[in-house]
Design an enzyme around this catalytic site. Sequence first.
Site, PDB file in Angstrom:
ATOM      1  N   TYR A 152       0.827  -1.208   0.000  1.00  0.00           N
ATOM      2  CA  TYR A 152       0.000   0.000   0.000  1.00  0.00           C
ATOM      3  C   TYR A 152       0.865   1.263   0.000  1.00  0.00           C
ATOM      4  O   TYR A 152       0.627   2.199  -0.754  1.00  0.00           O
ATOM      5  CB  TYR A 152      -0.888  -0.042   1.253  1.00  0.00           C
ATOM      6  CG  TYR A 152      -1.935   1.034   1.350  1.00  0.00           C
ATOM      7  CD1 TYR A 152      -3.112   0.942   0.615  1.00  0.00           C
ATOM      8  CD2 TYR A 152      -1.766   2.126   2.197  1.00  0.00           C
ATOM      9  CE1 TYR A 152      -4.098   1.923   0.721  1.00  0.00           C
ATOM     10  CE2 TYR A 152      -2.736   3.106   2.316  1.00  0.00           C
ATOM     11  CZ  TYR A 152      -3.905   2.998   1.579  1.00  0.00           C
ATOM     12  OH  TYR A 152      -4.863   3.961   1.692  1.00  0.00           O
ATOM     13  N   ALA A 155       2.463   1.793  -3.408  1.00  0.00           N
ATOM     14  CA  ALA A 155       1.503   2.311  -4.385  1.00  0.00           C
ATOM     15  C   ALA A 155       1.209   3.787  -4.119  1.00  0.00           C
ATOM     16  O   ALA A 155       1.132   4.596  -5.044  1.00  0.00           O
ATOM     17  CB  ALA A 155       0.211   1.495  -4.338  1.00  0.00           C
TER      18      ALA A 155
END
Lengths: 245, 77
Positions: A152, A155
């Site tokens: 996460y 990204a």
Amino acid sequence: MFDLMGKTALITGASGGIGGAIAKALHGAGATVALSGTREAPLQELAAELGERTFVLPCNLSDAAEVEALPKRAAEAMGSVDILVNNAGITRDNLFMRMSDDEWQSVLDVNLTAAMKLSKGVMRGMMKARWGRIVNISSIVGATGNPGQANYAAAKAGLIGMSKSLAYEVASRGITVNAVAPGFIATPMTDKLTDDQKAKIDAQIPAGRMGQPEEIAAAVLYLASPEAGYVTGATLHVNGGMAML
Amino acid sequence: MSDVADRVKKIVVEHLGVEEDKVTENASFIDDLGADSLDTVELVMAFEEEFGIEIPDDAAETIQTFGDAVKFITEAS
């Protein structure tokens, strides 16, 4: 101030707490909005609440063909896409040592690659119009890291790098590309935390509380507005002072 | 000059704001006509719309001069 009358906006992840608040804010400023998300029922509910100038475009961002098709569907529904808000995001948390390739890839696909494809898909119209706004919803975690969230965080940091590069390329065409990085925001996801967990989180935030989705939406509204035309490649941190970047 | 060449020239003149007589067969969009790389992307977009064709990215990269553009479009349409 912040008049979006006559503008059209595509918002991904509009079925979520933050995405829904962003849709309401842009719609409230006069924009026509296309609400996208995987779950159609909450999108229809939100559309019914907003009333006119609203379209529902369900889309599964982990499906490459659906991602490619979404900008066209939005442009067909609204006539154009002047504002794109890449808000959709998923988590597949795991310790790095235990993180599978699939957990890594699925988060990168939805949170980063889909944002790239959607940005590309709306760019032609924005370049011709000599006006456009892309707002990518990043996260505090993209700047600070977070245990269990290597995928996460990668990204979300990737979104910031992409925003800056694209901002360079299209600034001369009246198109701005910015990121908003929320800290801890009170959503259905954080509602599940125990009071004890919440108290611990609040203690780390100088403001002493979690943020509200509307406080993220206000940042997005600003960056989408004509008034923010000279702001590009920026990351607006909205985190109650939790990380002062 | 062919109809395709006339239409291509009109787009180039309008988009890059150059004199018509500068747009010669071997004129490079970037080196001779002052285009930046994003201008070349926009020119290709304009050609696609004017002629109702699709110019794939790898083909677009080979279109460097006015002559290249006319040749590609003539063959494609």
